[in-house]
Design a protein around this motif. Structure first.
Motif, mmCIF file in Angstrom:
data_model
loop_
_atom_site.group_PDB
_atom_site.id
_atom_site.type_symbol
_atom_site.label_atom_id
_atom_site.label_comp_id
_atom_site.label_asym_id
_atom_site.label_seq_id
_atom_site.Cartn_x
_atom_site.Cartn_y
_atom_site.Cartn_z
ATOM 1 N N LEU A 293 5.936 12.940 -8.682
ATOM 2 C CA LEU A 293 4.717 13.699 -8.064
ATOM 3 C C LEU A 293 3.920 12.527 -7.510
ATOM 4 N N ALA A 294 3.443 11.427 -8.348
ATOM 5 C CA ALA A 294 2.409 10.277 -8.035
ATOM 6 C C ALA A 294 3.008 9.683 -6.945
ATOM 7 N N VAL A 295 4.315 9.301 -6.976
ATOM 8 C CA VAL A 295 4.922 8.562 -5.556
ATOM 9 C C VAL A 295 4.982 9.336 -4.466
ATOM 10 N N VAL A 296 5.277 10.764 -4.412
ATOM 11 C CA VAL A 296 5.179 11.337 -3.161
ATOM 12 C C VAL A 296 3.777 11.395 -2.599
ATOM 13 N N ALA A 297 2.722 11.870 -3.537
ATOM 14 C CA ALA A 297 1.404 12.178 -3.150
ATOM 15 C C ALA A 297 0.797 10.861 -2.876
ATOM 16 N N ALA A 298 1.228 9.808 -3.040
ATOM 17 C CA ALA A 298 0.764 8.373 -2.879
ATOM 18 C C ALA A 298 1.193 8.097 -1.525
ATOM 19 N N PHE A 299 2.165 8.166 -1.120
ATOM 20 C CA PHE A 299 2.892 7.839 0.144
ATOM 21 C C PHE A 299 2.256 8.902 1.184
ATOM 22 N N ILE A 300 2.225 10.086 0.850
ATOM 23 C CA ILE A 300 1.562 10.972 1.853
ATOM 24 C C ILE A 300 0.063 10.484 2.136
ATOM 25 N N ALA A 301 -0.619 10.539 1.099
ATOM 26 C CA ALA A 301 -2.156 10.139 1.167
ATOM 27 C C ALA A 301 -2.113 8.951 1.870
ATOM 28 N N ALA A 302 -1.596 7.829 1.552
ATOM 29 C CA ALA A 302 -1.751 6.602 2.115
ATOM 30 C C ALA A 302 -1.390 6.642 3.679
ATOM 31 N N LEU A 303 -0.319 7.182 3.970
ATOM 32 C CA LEU A 303 -0.100 7.158 5.516
ATOM 33 C C LEU A 303 -0.719 8.353 6.250
ATOM 34 N N ALA A 304 -1.315 9.280 5.597
ATOM 35 C CA ALA A 304 -2.436 10.196 6.328
ATOM 36 C C ALA A 304 -3.418 9.387 6.512
#
Length: 242
Positions: free
Chosen positions: A50-61
């Motif tokens: 979950l952390a990896v998915v959330a991190a990539f989405i949040a960073a790119l967003a």
């Protein structure tokens, strides 16, 4: 630390735990602690994904999204980095039911720890992307690549190598944070250790075993991330050579 040293230390930690458990009836503690260890591993793996998915989405967003999406991503990052993981865990488990949303203890644990570590990971992702040489971006523009294609094929593969060491640290922090879930009745490693200690008062034996188990798992995480880093670095080198 070299990979060989990490492997040797991990083996020694697990061996020491087994030897330690073989004396004075310590083997009586092993089944319960292993059950708790399995719960801890499940939470760690679920939270890490979950952390990896959330991190990539949040960073790119935050970097490339429209203004409302950037604001939401920034709010997520700042809220979860700026508040206690324990408070976040309690909020999901105790407060949400009052708002009509009830989560199981395991779901609450994975969400709280995964989103907490993901907020820190978003800054790791953002920093790694910003660390890619500007020449690489200019090359993608010269090749008439869209931003999505440039990120997928050129920028992220290079940034990924820089992300691996800090992500290894974050995964170890996640592992250590799983001890908090014992406060919402999850029978993880720490919870089982506390139960056994209250029943037997053999604090030294029980928590020494727990210390060795946590150490062994963290060393395995370190070994896995170092191996991943070597593979990723080798892939980049081969790609440049070709």
């Amino acid at each position: 630390m070299p990979l060989k040293s990490i492997v040797v230390t991990a083996i020694v930690a697990f061996a020491a735990g087994l030897v330690f458990a073989s004396f004075a009836g310590y083997e009586l503690f092993i089944p319960g602690l292993l059950e708790g260890t399995w719960i801890t591993i499940q939470i760690t793996v679920g939270g890490a994904l979950l952390a990896v998915v959330a991190a990539f989405i949040a960073a790119l967003a935050r970097m490339y999204g429209p203004a409302p999406i950037r604001w939401l991503a920034s709010a997520y990052i700042e809220v979860f980095r700026g508040t206690s993981a324990l408070v976040q865990l309690f909020w999901l488990f105790f407060v949400l039911p009052q708002l009509g949303v009830t989560l199981s203890p395991m779901t609450s644990a994975i969400l709280a720890l995964g989103l907490n570590i993901g907020a820190y990971g978003a800054e790791v992702v953002r920093g790694a992307i910003n660390g890619v040489s500007r020449d690489q971006w200019e090359a993608t523009i010269a090749l008439n690549m869209s931003r999505v294609l440039a990120l997928r094929r050129i920028i992220l593969p290079q940034a990924f190598v820089a992300m691996i060491p800090p992500w290894g640290n974050l995964f170890i922090e996640l592992l250590k944070s799983t001890a908090l879930v014992s406060l919402i009745t999850i029978s993880d490693l720490t919870f089982r250790a506390q139960q056994m200690n209250q029943a037997t008062f053999r604090t030294l034996e029980i928590f020494t075993l727990v210390l060795l188990i946590y150490l062994g798992i963290s060393l395995l995480i370190t070994f896995g991330m170092r191996a991943l880093e070597r593979v990723a670095t080798g892939g980049i080198v081969r790609g440049r050579a070709s």
